[in-house]
Scaffold this motif. Structure first.
Motif, mmCIF file in Angstrom:
data_model
loop_
_atom_site.group_PDB
_atom_site.id
_atom_site.type_symbol
_atom_site.label_atom_id
_atom_site.label_comp_id
_atom_site.label_asym_id
_atom_site.label_seq_id
_atom_site.Cartn_x
_atom_site.Cartn_y
_atom_site.Cartn_z
ATOM 1 N N GLY A 182 -72.204 -8.670 29.095
ATOM 2 C CA GLY A 182 -72.734 -9.850 28.430
ATOM 3 C C GLY A 182 -71.853 -10.285 27.274
ATOM 4 O O GLY A 182 -71.155 -9.462 26.664
ATOM 5 N N ALA A 183 -71.867 -11.589 26.972
ATOM 6 C CA ALA A 183 -71.115 -12.098 25.834
ATOM 7 C C ALA A 183 -71.755 -11.621 24.532
ATOM 8 O O ALA A 183 -72.961 -11.366 24.486
ATOM 9 C CB ALA A 183 -71.100 -13.632 25.876
ATOM 10 N N PRO A 184 -70.978 -11.478 23.473
ATOM 11 C CA PRO A 184 -71.560 -11.080 22.189
ATOM 12 C C PRO A 184 -72.612 -12.087 21.729
ATOM 13 O O PRO A 184 -72.471 -13.295 21.939
ATOM 14 C CB PRO A 184 -70.348 -11.073 21.241
ATOM 15 C CG PRO A 184 -69.151 -10.988 22.128
ATOM 16 C CD PRO A 184 -69.515 -11.681 23.393
ATOM 17 N N GLU A 196 -75.509 -18.010 37.008
ATOM 18 C CA GLU A 196 -76.962 -18.075 36.939
ATOM 19 C C GLU A 196 -77.473 -18.033 35.504
ATOM 20 O O GLU A 196 -78.574 -18.503 35.201
ATOM 21 C CB GLU A 196 -77.583 -16.909 37.715
ATOM 22 C CG GLU A 196 -77.336 -16.956 39.209
ATOM 23 C CD GLU A 196 -76.066 -16.238 39.624
ATOM 24 O OE1 GLU A 196 -75.155 -16.136 38.777
ATOM 25 O OE2 GLU A 196 -75.987 -15.786 40.777
ATOM 26 N N PHE A 197 -76.662 -17.463 34.602
ATOM 27 C CA PHE A 197 -77.098 -17.287 33.219
ATOM 28 C C PHE A 197 -76.539 -18.340 32.280
ATOM 29 O O PHE A 197 -76.714 -18.252 31.067
ATOM 30 C CB PHE A 197 -76.714 -15.876 32.742
ATOM 31 C CG PHE A 197 -77.344 -14.795 33.572
ATOM 32 C CD1 PHE A 197 -78.652 -14.400 33.353
ATOM 33 C CD2 PHE A 197 -76.643 -14.200 34.607
ATOM 34 C CE1 PHE A 197 -79.245 -13.424 34.129
ATOM 35 C CE2 PHE A 197 -77.227 -13.216 35.393
ATOM 36 C CZ PHE A 197 -78.532 -12.831 35.153
ATOM 37 N N GLY A 198 -75.847 -19.336 32.838
ATOM 38 C CA GLY A 198 -75.368 -20.443 32.036
ATOM 39 C C GLY A 198 -74.171 -20.090 31.174
ATOM 40 O O GLY A 198 -73.576 -19.001 31.298
ATOM 41 N N ARG A 199 -73.838 -21.017 30.281
ATOM 42 C CA ARG A 199 -72.669 -20.851 29.423
ATOM 43 C C ARG A 199 -73.022 -21.113 27.963
ATOM 44 O O ARG A 199 -73.981 -21.812 27.656
ATOM 45 C CB ARG A 199 -71.534 -21.788 29.875
ATOM 46 C CG ARG A 199 -70.960 -21.374 31.238
ATOM 47 C CD ARG A 199 -69.830 -22.250 31.696
ATOM 48 N NE ARG A 199 -69.239 -21.728 32.936
ATOM 49 C CZ ARG A 199 -68.120 -20.999 32.979
ATOM 50 N NH1 ARG A 199 -67.467 -20.727 31.853
ATOM 51 N NH2 ARG A 199 -67.659 -20.550 34.135
ATOM 52 N N PRO A 210 -68.988 -17.997 29.709
ATOM 53 C CA PRO A 210 -70.244 -17.584 30.346
ATOM 54 C C PRO A 210 -71.016 -16.577 29.501
ATOM 55 O O PRO A 210 -70.432 -15.770 28.779
ATOM 56 C CB PRO A 210 -69.780 -16.956 31.659
ATOM 57 C CG PRO A 210 -68.382 -16.534 31.411
ATOM 58 C CD PRO A 210 -67.800 -17.509 30.434
ATOM 59 N N HIS A 211 -72.339 -16.643 29.606
ATOM 60 C CA HIS A 211 -73.173 -15.641 28.932
ATOM 61 C C HIS A 211 -72.978 -14.262 29.547
ATOM 62 O O HIS A 211 -73.043 -13.253 28.844
ATOM 63 C CB HIS A 211 -74.648 -16.045 29.022
ATOM 64 C CG HIS A 211 -75.046 -17.133 28.081
ATOM 65 N ND1 HIS A 211 -75.089 -16.965 26.718
ATOM 66 C CD2 HIS A 211 -75.419 -18.420 28.306
ATOM 67 C CE1 HIS A 211 -75.475 -18.089 26.129
ATOM 68 N NE2 HIS A 211 -75.678 -18.992 27.067
#
Length: 259
Positions: A166-168, A227-230, A236-237
């Motif tokens: 996952g992104a921070p 699927e989790f967007g940006r 990306p997330h």
């Protein structure tokens, strides 16, 4: 706590004051009723991103817990899938929950469970694909080179190692402060209490992880999980990290391969 079927606050406290291995042995019967289990939405998104890269003959779920990664791999693997974990309690739950399979194809690939430390895997070039979900917070950054090196050794030439990152979280997110507080509490606990319980949320930064994978011999590709967007900056997330071991050429030499 969490749900009526999940652990109580007292049970969590006892687990947190145990070693990492003993804590998961105690948590195992109720683990799937806690937020610590990787959500189905993430598992499904990773499976969707990984599926076009298969099918595979043999798959490995590293730090399998109760077997979420084994369930992801079974539809993609023809012969067998192996889950490995150091917690006997988690492996017992996985065995009890997942149908074994017989390797004939009609009921899916054979499923095996192995108790071992991921930093000393008892495998050599036995798998075409390896996955891991939700386990990397149990390894300190200094341990990652050994961990990635063990997975690299377990894979056949051209094999893949895949896992989500996952992104921070931004400073404005309550999750940022929750994870910061949790990690701070765990560091304090491990300074004051033995044996240590290693579980951190903010020690698996993508830049360092990618560098460690490449040093272990992998070629790394990042696949966005749309699927989790940006985020606002367009990134990306969530991403699926796909690390490939070099393939072996016709003369037996190792050559690089691109995903």
């Amino acid at each position: 706590m969490f749900t009526s079927q999940g652990p109580s606050l007292r049970e969590l406290a006892v687990q947190a004051l145990s070693s990492t291995e003993r804590g998961y042995d105690l948590l195992a019967p109720k683990f799937d009723h806690t937020p610590f289990r990787t959500p189905e939405r993430i598992l499904d998104a990773c499976a969707e991103a990984l599926r076009p890269l298969g099918p595979f003959a043999a798959g490995l779920d590293v730090c399998c817990g109760t077997g979420a990664g084994v369930e992801v791999l079974r539809p993609m693997c023809r012969e067998h899938v192996t889950g490995v974990d150091f917690s006997a309690g988690m492996l017992a739950e996985a065995r009890a929950t997942l149908a074994p399979g017989d390797g004939t194809g009609s009921t899916g690939p054979a499923v095996h469970w192995v108790r071992a430390d991921a930093r000393a895997l008892p495998f050599s070039e036995g798998f075409d694909v390896a996955v891991s979900f939700g386990a990397f917070g149990h390894f300190l950054p200094a341990e990652r080179p050994v961990l990635f090196g063990q997975v690299h050794r377990a894979l056949r030439p051209g094999g893949l190692f895949a896992f989500p990152v996952g992104a921070p979280q931004p400073l404005t997110s309550p999750w940022y402060w929750a994870m910061l507080g949790f990690d701070g509490a765990m560091r304090a606990r491990n300074l004051l209490w033995r044996p240590p319980f290693v579980m951190y949320y903010r020690t698996f930064g993508l830049a360092g992880v990618r560098a460690d994978l490449e040093r272990a011999g992998f070629t790394v590709e990042l696949r966005p999980l749309e699927e989790f967007g940006r985020r606002d900056d367009g990134s990306p997330h969530w991403r699926l990290v796909v690390a490939r071991k070099a393939a072996r050429g016709r003369e037996g030499t190792v050559t690089s391969a691109r995903c």
